[in-house]
Design a protein around this motif. Structure first.
Motif, PDB file in Angstrom:
ATOM      1  N   TYR A   1      68.578  36.375  21.973  1.00  0.00           N
ATOM      2  CA  TYR A   1      69.961  35.916  21.838  1.00  0.00           C
ATOM      3  C   TYR A   1      70.904  36.823  22.625  1.00  0.00           C
ATOM      4  CZ  TYR A   1      68.105  32.928  18.170  1.00  0.00           C
ATOM      5  OH  TYR A   1      67.381  31.989  17.489  1.00  0.00           O
ATOM      6  N   LEU A   2      71.889  36.220  23.250  1.00  0.00           N
ATOM      7  CA  LEU A   2      72.800  36.923  24.151  1.00  0.00           C
ATOM      8  C   LEU A   2      73.591  38.007  23.428  1.00  0.00           C
ATOM      9  CD1 LEU A   2      74.105  37.084  26.995  1.00  0.00           C
ATOM     10  CD2 LEU A   2      75.776  35.391  26.207  1.00  0.00           C
ATOM     11  N   GLN A   3      73.578  39.223  24.017  1.00  0.00           N
ATOM     12  CA  GLN A   3      74.362  40.339  23.510  1.00  0.00           C
ATOM     13  C   GLN A   3      75.465  40.756  24.479  1.00  0.00           C
ATOM     14  OE1 GLN A   3      73.632  41.626  20.244  1.00  0.00           O
ATOM     15  NE2 GLN A   3      72.526  39.683  20.403  1.00  0.00           N
ATOM     16  N   GLY A   4      75.233  40.528  25.758  1.00  0.00           N
ATOM     17  CA  GLY A   4      76.219  40.913  26.765  1.00  0.00           C
ATOM     18  C   GLY A   4      75.628  40.799  28.153  1.00  0.00           C
ATOM     19  N   VAL A   5      76.403  41.167  29.159  1.00  0.00           N
ATOM     20  CA  VAL A   5      75.926  41.196  30.537  1.00  0.00           C
ATOM     21  C   VAL A   5      76.375  42.494  31.189  1.00  0.00           C
ATOM     22  CG1 VAL A   5      76.040  38.670  30.737  1.00  0.00           C
ATOM     23  CG2 VAL A   5      77.949  40.080  31.571  1.00  0.00           C
ATOM     24  N   ALA A   6      75.711  42.848  32.268  1.00  0.00           N
ATOM     25  CA  ALA A   6      76.100  44.024  33.049  1.00  0.00           C
ATOM     26  C   ALA A   6      75.961  43.685  34.523  1.00  0.00           C
ATOM     27  CB  ALA A   6      75.234  45.227  32.694  1.00  0.00           C
ATOM     28  N   THR A   7      76.959  44.050  35.294  1.00  0.00           N
ATOM     29  CA  THR A   7      76.936  43.866  36.741  1.00  0.00           C
ATOM     30  C   THR A   7      76.930  45.221  37.417  1.00  0.00           C
ATOM     31  OG1 THR A   7      79.340  43.868  36.950  1.00  0.00           O
ATOM     32  CG2 THR A   7      78.273  41.736  36.504  1.00  0.00           C
ATOM     33  N   ASP A   8      76.750  45.204  38.722  1.00  0.00           N
ATOM     34  CA  ASP A   8      76.801  46.459  39.468  1.00  0.00           C
ATOM     35  C   ASP A   8      78.154  47.136  39.283  1.00  0.00           C
ATOM     36  OD1 ASP A   8      75.433  48.129  41.757  1.00  0.00           O
ATOM     37  OD2 ASP A   8      77.513  47.826  42.379  1.00  0.00           O
ATOM     38  N   GLY A   9      79.227  46.333  39.244  1.00  0.00           N
ATOM     39  CA  GLY A   9      80.557  46.912  39.040  1.00  0.00           C
ATOM     40  C   GLY A   9      80.680  47.605  37.693  1.00  0.00           C
ATOM     41  N   ASP A  10      80.102  47.012  36.640  1.00  0.00           N
ATOM     42  CA  ASP A  10      80.123  47.644  35.319  1.00  0.00           C
ATOM     43  C   ASP A  10      79.434  49.005  35.369  1.00  0.00           C
ATOM     44  OD1 ASP A  10      81.396  45.471  34.032  1.00  0.00           O
ATOM     45  OD2 ASP A  10      79.472  44.430  33.827  1.00  0.00           O
TER      46      ASP A  10
END
Length: 377
Positions: A38-47
């Motif tokens: 289940y989705l908890q969050g996302v992370a990108t290179d910028g994060d």
């Protein structure tokens, strides 16, 4: 393994593994799920880079940098609605979830619209490689050969740089030459074999680390990518460009994280009395990596055909409101300026290629991922 599955990581992993997932998934995003998916969050290179600037370490948990309220699409949405959501949000990718928030897929805008693939840093107007140095610290290797032609992994370093810039979608490359310039020009030619146009900026006098910028006569319609000719790196130029365009500074300086280990107990004092003892502390610094994104405005400030250093341009730009942005580099980076660093880079690249050969993987992206993983380990 399916690239979407490689984007998915558990919420217990660290930032290091998050970087690996972003690179391996090739969607510019890591989607963080719990043990049930289940989705908890996302992370990108910028994060990640914002986290590094704020003091987050690679060994810290992904929860320290992830976006806990990401934009997401529901699996019942039509493709046109998902495309519109991505475009309105300014996102390249997002998680697709069902009614229970279970991650079904990771959706990439370019997959839906058939536009140019990610990783194309075509927003750079052109690139400039500074290749005029004598490389005295690499003597006798550079006695009859310019430093940029020193081989790493069976290929001259400057050819690696040209290929990497070309792969990023930058079509015009300037190369500033001085010492044994004819050897570099003979090896690279006009760039057609790499799918780019190469123009040589010939320094009649030594112009320092930035003076050759003034020899570019064509107007720039976007940022200039500038890098030193002795840098061996797997940095993603698209991420550098995105960072620069987001912050809109006069220039962006790529910076590596450098640690200094002090092998003694450090005594803190107040007057004649000790107040604290730190046993073998380490200090951490952000150091100039010799890679820059420079706005046309900053380029115009370089004096014409005069000795001028990059430190001068940085200091002049820092005095302005737009200033200088700092792009922390977590990818592999090495300054091939000494025999020690050259031998280290050659050894690491050899190990990576042997490892990938055993795994029957040969593409350049796999090489970059493994190099990055070795630096982060």
């Amino acid at each position: 393994m399916d690239s979407a599955k490689q984007c998915l990581i558990n919420d217990t992993v660290d930032v290091r593994e998050t970087i690996r997932a972003i690179e391996a998934g090739r969607k510019g995003i890591a989607v963080i799920v719990d043990s049930n998916g289940y989705l908890q969050g996302v992370a990108t290179d910028g994060d990640i880079r914002r986290g590094l600037l704020a003091g987050v370490k690679l060994k810290d948990p992904v929860t320290a940098i992830m976006n806990r309220k990401p934009t997401k699409a529901e699996s019942r949405m039509s493709q046109s609605t998902i495309i519109e959501l991505l475009q309105q949000s300014g996102l390249e990718a997002l998680p697709l979830v069902d009614a229970d928030n279970y991650v079904v897929e990771v959706v990439l805008l370019t997959d839906l619209t058939q536009e140019a693939s990610p990783g194309q840093a075509s927003g750079f107007s052109s690139a400039l490689i500074m290749a005029g140095g004598e490389g005295r610290r690499l003597l006798p290797l550079t006695e009859n050969m310019p430093k940029p032609l020193v081989e790493v992994g069976g290929m001259p370093l400057i050819e690696r740089q040209v290929r990497k810039v070309a792969d990023a979608g930058v079509s015009r490359i300037y190369i500033a030459v001085n010492y044994l310039a004819e050897m570099i020009e003979s090896h690279l030619g006009n760039g057609s074999q790499y799918g780019v146009e190469i123009q040589y900026l010939r320094e009649e006098q030594k112009l320092g680390t930035a003076g050759a910028v003034s020899l570019i006569t064509e107007p720039l319609d976007g940022p200039l990518l500038l890098m030193n000719g002795d840098v061996f790196t797997s940095i993603n130029f698209q991420y550098l460009l995105d960072f620069h365009l987001m912050h809109e500074p006069l220039m962006t300086v790529a910076a590596i994280d450098y640690h200094v280990e002090i092998p003694y107990g450090v005594i803190k004092t107040n007057g004649a009395f000790a107040t604290r003892l730190e046993e073998k502390p380490s200090q951490q610094f952000l150091c100039n990596a010799g890679i820059y994104a420079i706005s046309p405005d900053a380029v115009s400030r370089v004096p014409q055909n005069q000795p001028y250093n990059m430190t001068d341009l940085i200091e002049q730009s820092m005095a302005e409101d737009a200033g200088v942005a700092v792009f922390p580099v977590h990818e592999y980076w090495s300054d091939i300026g000494t025999h020690t660093e050259l031998d280290k880079a050659r050894t690491e690249l050899k190990i990576v290629k042997e490892t990938l050969r055993d795994l029957d993987q040969h593409d350049e992206n796999a090489v970059n991922i493994e190099l990055n993983h070795r630096r982060a380990a």
